[in-house]
Motif scaffolding. Sequence first.
Motif, PDB file in Angstrom:
ATOM      1  N   THR A 190     -32.898  27.612  23.516  1.00  0.00           N
ATOM      2  CA  THR A 190     -33.654  26.373  23.459  1.00  0.00           C
ATOM      3  C   THR A 190     -35.100  26.672  23.091  1.00  0.00           C
ATOM      4  OG1 THR A 190     -32.259  25.515  25.235  1.00  0.00           O
ATOM      5  CG2 THR A 190     -34.210  24.236  24.683  1.00  0.00           C
ATOM      6  N   PRO A 191     -35.386  26.861  21.805  1.00  0.00           N
ATOM      7  CA  PRO A 191     -36.752  27.160  21.398  1.00  0.00           C
ATOM      8  C   PRO A 191     -37.706  26.001  21.615  1.00  0.00           C
ATOM      9  CG  PRO A 191     -35.371  26.776  19.481  1.00  0.00           C
ATOM     10  CD  PRO A 191     -34.462  26.811  20.662  1.00  0.00           C
ATOM     11  N   VAL A 192     -37.192  24.786  21.716  1.00  0.00           N
ATOM     12  CA  VAL A 192     -38.057  23.628  21.912  1.00  0.00           C
ATOM     13  C   VAL A 192     -37.316  22.589  22.736  1.00  0.00           C
ATOM     14  CG1 VAL A 192     -37.297  22.503  19.773  1.00  0.00           C
ATOM     15  CG2 VAL A 192     -39.522  21.930  20.747  1.00  0.00           C
ATOM     16  N   LEU A 193     -38.059  21.888  23.577  1.00  0.00           N
ATOM     17  CA  LEU A 193     -37.502  20.812  24.379  1.00  0.00           C
ATOM     18  C   LEU A 193     -38.287  19.547  24.076  1.00  0.00           C
ATOM     19  CD1 LEU A 193     -36.344  21.026  28.052  1.00  0.00           C
ATOM     20  CD2 LEU A 193     -37.568  19.015  27.230  1.00  0.00           C
ATOM     21  N   ILE A 194     -37.593  18.525  23.603  1.00  0.00           N
ATOM     22  CA  ILE A 194     -38.235  17.252  23.268  1.00  0.00           C
ATOM     23  C   ILE A 194     -38.176  16.327  24.475  1.00  0.00           C
ATOM     24  CG2 ILE A 194     -38.067  15.171  21.861  1.00  0.00           C
ATOM     25  CD1 ILE A 194     -37.059  16.867  19.570  1.00  0.00           C
ATOM     26  N   GLU A 195     -39.349  15.836  24.886  1.00  0.00           N
ATOM     27  CA  GLU A 195     -39.421  14.853  25.967  1.00  0.00           C
ATOM     28  C   GLU A 195     -39.778  13.503  25.359  1.00  0.00           C
ATOM     29  OE1 GLU A 195     -41.838  13.849  30.117  1.00  0.00           O
ATOM     30  OE2 GLU A 195     -42.522  15.473  28.804  1.00  0.00           O
ATOM     31  N   CYS A 196     -38.921  12.523  25.581  1.00  0.00           N
ATOM     32  CA  CYS A 196     -39.128  11.191  25.005  1.00  0.00           C
ATOM     33  C   CYS A 196     -39.959  10.328  25.957  1.00  0.00           C
ATOM     34  CB  CYS A 196     -37.783  10.512  24.749  1.00  0.00           C
ATOM     35  SG  CYS A 196     -36.663  11.457  23.714  1.00  0.00           S
ATOM     36  N   ASN A 197     -41.038   9.774  25.438  1.00  0.00           N
ATOM     37  CA  ASN A 197     -41.866   8.818  26.161  1.00  0.00           C
ATOM     38  C   ASN A 197     -42.309   9.328  27.530  1.00  0.00           C
ATOM     39  OD1 ASN A 197     -41.491   7.062  23.981  1.00  0.00           O
ATOM     40  ND2 ASN A 197     -39.651   6.184  24.883  1.00  0.00           N
ATOM     41  N   PRO A 198     -43.119  10.387  27.567  1.00  0.00           N
ATOM     42  CA  PRO A 198     -43.545  10.975  28.843  1.00  0.00           C
ATOM     43  C   PRO A 198     -44.532  10.132  29.628  1.00  0.00           C
ATOM     44  CG  PRO A 198     -44.646  12.055  27.015  1.00  0.00           C
ATOM     45  CD  PRO A 198     -43.622  11.142  26.415  1.00  0.00           C
ATOM     46  N   GLY A 199     -45.231   9.183  28.973  1.00  0.00           N
ATOM     47  CA  GLY A 199     -46.179   8.338  29.693  1.00  0.00           C
ATOM     48  C   GLY A 199     -47.324   9.142  30.260  1.00  0.00           C
ATOM     49  N   PRO A 200     -47.546   9.104  31.595  1.00  0.00           N
ATOM     50  CA  PRO A 200     -48.659   9.859  32.200  1.00  0.00           C
ATOM     51  C   PRO A 200     -48.529  11.367  32.049  1.00  0.00           C
ATOM     52  CG  PRO A 200     -47.831   8.174  33.702  1.00  0.00           C
ATOM     53  CD  PRO A 200     -46.851   8.257  32.577  1.00  0.00           C
ATOM     54  N   GLY A 201     -47.318  11.870  31.831  1.00  0.00           N
ATOM     55  CA  GLY A 201     -47.140  13.295  31.585  1.00  0.00           C
ATOM     56  C   GLY A 201     -46.899  14.144  32.818  1.00  0.00           C
ATOM     57  N   VAL A 202     -46.393  13.542  33.900  1.00  0.00           N
ATOM     58  CA  VAL A 202     -46.111  14.314  35.113  1.00  0.00           C
ATOM     59  C   VAL A 202     -44.982  15.311  34.860  1.00  0.00           C
ATOM     60  CG1 VAL A 202     -45.302  14.176  37.505  1.00  0.00           C
ATOM     61  CG2 VAL A 202     -46.951  12.490  36.639  1.00  0.00           C
ATOM     62  N   LEU A 203     -43.872  14.843  34.306  1.00  0.00           N
ATOM     63  CA  LEU A 203     -42.762  15.747  33.999  1.00  0.00           C
ATOM     64  C   LEU A 203     -43.177  16.757  32.926  1.00  0.00           C
ATOM     65  CD1 LEU A 203     -39.813  16.638  34.284  1.00  0.00           C
ATOM     66  CD2 LEU A 203     -39.213  14.901  32.580  1.00  0.00           C
ATOM     67  N   THR A 204     -44.000  16.335  31.998  1.00  0.00           N
ATOM     68  CA  THR A 204     -44.487  17.234  30.955  1.00  0.00           C
ATOM     69  C   THR A 204     -45.159  18.452  31.578  1.00  0.00           C
ATOM     70  OG1 THR A 204     -44.957  15.245  29.644  1.00  0.00           O
ATOM     71  CG2 THR A 204     -45.806  17.346  28.817  1.00  0.00           C
TER      72      THR A 204
END
Length: 408
Positions: free
Chosen positions: A107-121
């Motif tokens: 998994t060279p990259v993980l796409i996060e859809c619509n992170p908003g405030p970015g806590v999970l990011t």
Amino acid sequence: MSSVAGVRLGLCLFRYGPQTGVPVVVFCRKNHSVANSKSMNSGKLPSCEMSTVAGQKQTKPFTVDFSELRKEMHLAESLRRFRRFVTDPGVASNIVYSLDPWDHRSTPVLIECNPGPGVLTRALLDTGCNVVALENDAEFLPGLKRLEKSTGGQLKVLHCDFFRLDPWTESIVRAPSMYSSDLMEQLNISEVPWDMEVPVKVFGILNHTKERNLLWKFLYSLYERLSIFRYGRIEFNFFMSEHLYQRLLAKPGEYQRYQALSVLYNVACEVQLLHKEESSTFFTPKKFKGSSVVKTGASSGSNLCLVRITPRRNLFSEHFTPCDGKVFINMVKQCLVKRTSKLIHRLESWNPGEGEQLLQNLQLPEDIKTGDIYPEEYKLLFEILTHSEDFNQGFAFDDVHKDVSCVY
């Protein structure tokens, strides 16, 4: 033995069991346990579930300083349209364990859809993995861009709505809409053979009013290897309603839940439940809290399931190619419009005079109903039909517009 004959033998053994003295390995679906209600918001998953994701990895519980996110949290609370955000550190930790972002080789990259405030990011970045944040609301971009600058290239932020990729329009496409080819070019992701490892993982929370339509959209792209699936076996990790998840894993004979979506996803993908959360653990805009939430169809007492959907390596073969995808989808739709109807009636309409022989080839009784056919048997039936000179594929299209409206 040809691949079709081998699949036929496997399905026969799957339905009727092996004969005495014949050694057979039987592959069954796994039952995945999930966290109970008392442990849903803890920072660590139970040991039974950890074994399916990243149990061998020892990491400290994720924490976040919300004093640094006052503006972003205010934006999330004041949105005028319904969205769910991951803001609970315990929920973020559970999601990180489920996504298993430590495996950088596959998994060279993980796409996060619509992170908003970015806590999970932030939780994902703490594991060391590369993250691409695709945000559709421009209001959140300044905060995410500031985070991007502090990561030294580990995070890339784009104004893009993953769920609106490849719009059907002749006009100029503007953000947050985007073509998948442009997205992959910006991420330096190239097309890879279908049987290679998963090149990209995608995490997102499906809009509860559009989740079925989105799954159908992705399904057509998957079977025809279009859009993002041109680049390989893209893995989805989506939060969806428990009701929809139960439909995806419905079994033959469960006429209320066993539908075309169930068959088509189980033929094409491995479907795995990673985690379950009450919808109330997600942060929602202030406008939609309380009684207004019920009006949106997003009841606060319902559960959301984090489901991993991984395309199968062996989906395509010389007997089943992306060119067959749309015809196969329409065939399954037609069969499952009325799940209590007899399969032989459909077969006779497609291949007159050959229905009985086709059922014998599949080792199926003459009175079997369309809602009693396993997903693997539908695929084998299609492969047998397409090798028949008398098969009129036009039947798979002629009636679909008349019959299939109730499937959705």
